[in-house]
Design a protein around this motif. Structure first.
Motif, PDB file in Angstrom:
ATOM      1  N   LEU A  32     -12.932  -1.738   3.566  1.00 59.70           N
ATOM      2  CA  LEU A  32     -12.375  -2.589   2.516  1.00 59.70           C
ATOM      3  C   LEU A  32     -13.149  -3.890   2.377  1.00 59.70           C
ATOM      4  N   LEU A  33     -13.518  -4.478   3.522  1.00 63.71           N
ATOM      5  CA  LEU A  33     -14.244  -5.735   3.500  1.00 63.71           C
ATOM      6  C   LEU A  33     -15.610  -5.556   2.843  1.00 63.71           C
ATOM      7  N   GLU A  34     -16.281  -4.455   3.160  1.00 60.08           N
ATOM      8  CA  GLU A  34     -17.591  -4.199   2.571  1.00 60.08           C
ATOM      9  C   GLU A  34     -17.492  -4.077   1.053  1.00 60.08           C
ATOM     10  N   ARG A  35     -16.479  -3.354   0.571  1.00 60.41           N
ATOM     11  CA  ARG A  35     -16.312  -3.181  -0.871  1.00 60.41           C
ATOM     12  C   ARG A  35     -15.878  -4.484  -1.536  1.00 60.41           C
ATOM     13  N   GLU A  74      -2.907   3.862   6.766  1.00 65.05           N
ATOM     14  CA  GLU A  74      -3.792   4.586   7.678  1.00 65.05           C
ATOM     15  C   GLU A  74      -3.922   6.066   7.325  1.00 65.05           C
ATOM     16  N   GLU A  75      -3.033   6.574   6.458  1.00 62.72           N
ATOM     17  CA  GLU A  75      -3.071   7.976   6.065  1.00 62.72           C
ATOM     18  C   GLU A  75      -3.867   8.210   4.787  1.00 62.72           C
ATOM     19  N   ILE A  76      -4.346   7.146   4.162  1.00 62.77           N
ATOM     20  CA  ILE A  76      -5.019   7.261   2.871  1.00 62.77           C
ATOM     21  C   ILE A  76      -6.522   7.447   3.088  1.00 62.77           C
ATOM     22  N   ARG A  77      -7.066   8.440   2.458  1.00 65.55           N
ATOM     23  CA  ARG A  77      -8.501   8.715   2.600  1.00 65.55           C
ATOM     24  C   ARG A  77      -9.322   7.545   2.059  1.00 65.55           C
ATOM     25  N   ALA A  78     -10.449   7.296   2.732  1.00 68.41           N
ATOM     26  CA  ALA A  78     -11.305   6.184   2.328  1.00 68.41           C
ATOM     27  C   ALA A  78     -11.916   6.391   0.946  1.00 68.41           C
ATOM     28  N   ASP A  79     -12.024   7.649   0.506  1.00 66.72           N
ATOM     29  CA  ASP A  79     -12.629   7.908  -0.794  1.00 66.72           C
ATOM     30  C   ASP A  79     -11.612   7.949  -1.935  1.00 66.72           C
ATOM     31  N   ASP A  80     -10.359   7.612  -1.650  1.00 63.20           N
ATOM     32  CA  ASP A  80      -9.364   7.548  -2.720  1.00 63.20           C
ATOM     33  C   ASP A  80      -9.793   6.465  -3.708  1.00 63.20           C
ATOM     34  N   PRO A  81      -9.926   6.780  -4.993  1.00 60.97           N
ATOM     35  CA  PRO A  81     -10.445   5.797  -5.959  1.00 60.97           C
ATOM     36  C   PRO A  81      -9.563   4.569  -6.125  1.00 60.97           C
ATOM     37  N   ARG A  82      -8.292   4.669  -5.745  1.00 62.10           N
ATOM     38  CA  ARG A  82      -7.395   3.516  -5.892  1.00 62.10           C
ATOM     39  C   ARG A  82      -7.726   2.393  -4.924  1.00 62.10           C
ATOM     40  N   TRP A  83      -8.523   2.683  -3.888  1.00 69.59           N
ATOM     41  CA  TRP A  83      -8.956   1.610  -2.995  1.00 69.59           C
ATOM     42  C   TRP A  83      -9.789   0.571  -3.751  1.00 69.59           C
ATOM     43  N   SER A  84     -10.398   0.975  -4.875  1.00 68.65           N
ATOM     44  CA  SER A  84     -11.208   0.010  -5.632  1.00 68.65           C
ATOM     45  C   SER A  84     -10.348  -1.138  -6.143  1.00 68.65           C
ATOM     46  N   PHE A  85      -9.089  -0.840  -6.516  1.00 68.74           N
ATOM     47  CA  PHE A  85      -8.178  -1.899  -6.931  1.00 68.74           C
ATOM     48  C   PHE A  85      -7.838  -2.830  -5.764  1.00 68.74           C
ATOM     49  N   VAL A  86      -7.616  -2.223  -4.598  1.00 67.55           N
ATOM     50  CA  VAL A  86      -7.273  -3.013  -3.416  1.00 67.55           C
ATOM     51  C   VAL A  86      -8.452  -3.911  -3.027  1.00 67.55           C
ATOM     52  N   ALA A  87      -9.669  -3.371  -3.078  1.00 69.10           N
ATOM     53  CA  ALA A  87     -10.858  -4.166  -2.765  1.00 69.10           C
ATOM     54  C   ALA A  87     -11.008  -5.325  -3.742  1.00 69.10           C
ATOM     55  N   HIS A  88     -10.710  -5.066  -5.004  1.00 67.91           N
ATOM     56  CA  HIS A  88     -10.759  -6.133  -6.009  1.00 67.91           C
ATOM     57  C   HIS A  88      -9.777  -7.245  -5.665  1.00 67.91           C
ATOM     58  N   ASP A  89      -8.552  -6.863  -5.290  1.00 67.26           N
ATOM     59  CA  ASP A  89      -7.529  -7.865  -4.974  1.00 67.26           C
ATOM     60  C   ASP A  89      -7.917  -8.686  -3.750  1.00 67.26           C
ATOM     61  N   LEU A  90      -8.469  -8.022  -2.730  1.00 64.44           N
ATOM     62  CA  LEU A  90      -8.922  -8.745  -1.541  1.00 64.44           C
ATOM     63  C   LEU A  90     -10.055  -9.699  -1.893  1.00 64.44           C
ATOM     64  N   LEU A 140       0.831  -1.207   0.000  1.00 62.87           N
ATOM     65  CA  LEU A 140       0.000   0.000   0.000  1.00 62.87           C
ATOM     66  C   LEU A 140       0.864   1.255   0.000  1.00 62.87           C
ATOM     67  N   GLN A 141       1.966   1.232   0.755  1.00 70.37           N
ATOM     68  CA  GLN A 141       2.895   2.360   0.775  1.00 70.37           C
ATOM     69  C   GLN A 141       3.435   2.617  -0.637  1.00 70.37           C
ATOM     70  N   ALA A 142       3.783   1.539  -1.340  1.00 75.74           N
ATOM     71  CA  ALA A 142       4.321   1.688  -2.688  1.00 75.74           C
ATOM     72  C   ALA A 142       3.256   2.162  -3.671  1.00 75.74           C
ATOM     73  N   ARG A 143       2.030   1.669  -3.509  1.00 72.84           N
ATOM     74  CA  ARG A 143       0.958   2.045  -4.433  1.00 72.84           C
ATOM     75  C   ARG A 143       0.508   3.488  -4.225  1.00 72.84           C
ATOM     76  N   PHE A 144       0.302   3.862  -2.956  1.00 71.75           N
ATOM     77  CA  PHE A 144      -0.276   5.169  -2.654  1.00 71.75           C
ATOM     78  C   PHE A 144       0.766   6.239  -2.347  1.00 71.75           C
ATOM     79  N   GLY A 145       1.986   5.815  -2.027  1.00 70.87           N
ATOM     80  CA  GLY A 145       3.002   6.793  -1.668  1.00 70.87           C
ATOM     81  C   GLY A 145       2.902   7.255  -0.230  1.00 70.87           C
ATOM     82  N   ARG A 146       2.110   6.562   0.567  1.00 62.84           N
ATOM     83  CA  ARG A 146       1.969   6.887   1.991  1.00 62.84           C
ATOM     84  C   ARG A 146       1.416   5.671   2.718  1.00 62.84           C
ATOM     85  N   ALA A 147       1.500   5.677   4.045  1.00 60.52           N
ATOM     86  CA  ALA A 147       1.024   4.547   4.841  1.00 60.52           C
ATOM     87  C   ALA A 147      -0.492   4.384   4.695  1.00 60.52           C
TER      88      ALA A 147
END
Length: 306
Positions: free
Chosen positions: A246-249, A201-217, A192-199
């Protein structure tokens, strides 16, 4: 006489190590150390165990460690760390260092197998025959339990290094030094640090890149449901428990991907099948305690005392 229910447990993680002294699920004493070098970290744990052995005593020791580990008791390198991304830890003799000081029955297993055992014993897995415990944190690991026994084979489950279908448009190459875009290379804290450039816990929940992470999970959850058919999947670790959205998505993807094929997968709420650990962050250290209890039970059974 040492009370038979007094167990020492070691949870050795990639970031921190915990030593606990417990009776059942009640933790009586604990000590925490950063996971640095094997000599430094294992040395601190040995000192703690020796102190407890002198003062309180304990009947058994459970060791729950990050992996991969050699768990075949007949192997010459039993209890050692195999090739791992954790710098300096490949080849570390974990069982040799910690088991030698115990002077009592002891057992070693992966941290995720142990956490699954703790949840089966005291948490969300009580009464179940099959259980999967996932941890999303410094790494991604998975423990499997069948009939109250952790699954072993040629090695142990290495769920985090599955390579599954990627989402369309996701160009992140992954961060695993062995496999690039395996699940650990996509979902772990460093990933996540490599993907987002930050830890994470610092990434906003509405960041659209979370959709990729939810897909992978979702890909991981779906693969586990199809391959291991668990009665429940628990998702722990700092990312798993810290980012519940993340689990919900992910569940929406799971339902769509499985397309009604598995009759035990509900189409709406996931809570009965995929949920957070009931023991929270205590699942890890209590997993080590559960390993200690298990080795005592097995010893008594062999002696015909049950």
């Amino acid at each position: 006489m040492v009370p038979m229910k007094t167990i020492a447990g070691i949870e050795l993680g990639g970031t921190k190590a915990l030593a606990v002294l417990a009776r059942g699920s009640e933790i009586l004493a604990s000590a925490r150390f950063a996971t640095t070098t094997p000599n430094e970290t294992l040395g601190a744990l040995v000192d703690t165990l020796e102190g407890w052995k002198r003062r309180e005593g304990f009947a058994a020791l459970g060791i729950a460690s990050f992996g991969p580990l050699r768990l075949d008791p007949g192997a010459t390198d039993f209890g050692t760390m195999l090739a791992t991304p954790k710098a300096g830890w490949s080849g570390a003799d974990i069982a040799g260092a910690l088991g030698a000081v115990a002077d009592c029955p002891w057992r070693i297993d992966t941290d995720v197998n142990a956490a699954a055992l703790a949840e089966w014993r005291w948490g969300a897995g009580q009464g179940l025959d099959s259980l999967c415990y996932l941890t999303l944190g410094t790494g991604v690991g998975g423990g499997l339990l069948l009939g109250g026994r952790p699954v072993h084979g040629a090695l142990h489950p290495e769920i985090g290094h599955l390579r599954l279908r990627r989402a369309n448009g996701d160009e992140f190459s992954g961060s695993c030094p062995f496999h690039g875009d395996c699940i650990e290379g996509l979902l772990s804290g460093p990933a996540l640090q490599a993907r987002f450039g930050r830890a994470g816990e610092e990434i906003r929940a509405d960041d659209p890149r979370w959709s990729f992470v939810a897909h992978d999970l979702a890909q991981l959850i779906g693969a586990l449901l199809l391959v291991t058919s668990p009665q429940k999947i628990l998702i722990g670790g700092g990312i798993g428990m810290g980012r519940s959205f993340l689990l919900e998505r992910a569940w929406q993807h799971v339902v769509a991907d499985l397309a009604g094929y598995l009759p035990f997968v509900p189409g709406d709420a996931a809570e009965d099948l995929v949920t957070l650990p009931a023991l929270g962050d205590r699942a890890g250290p209590l997993g080590a305690v559960a390993l200690g209890e298990a080795v005592l039970i097995d010893a008594r059974t062999k002696e015909g005392k049950f």
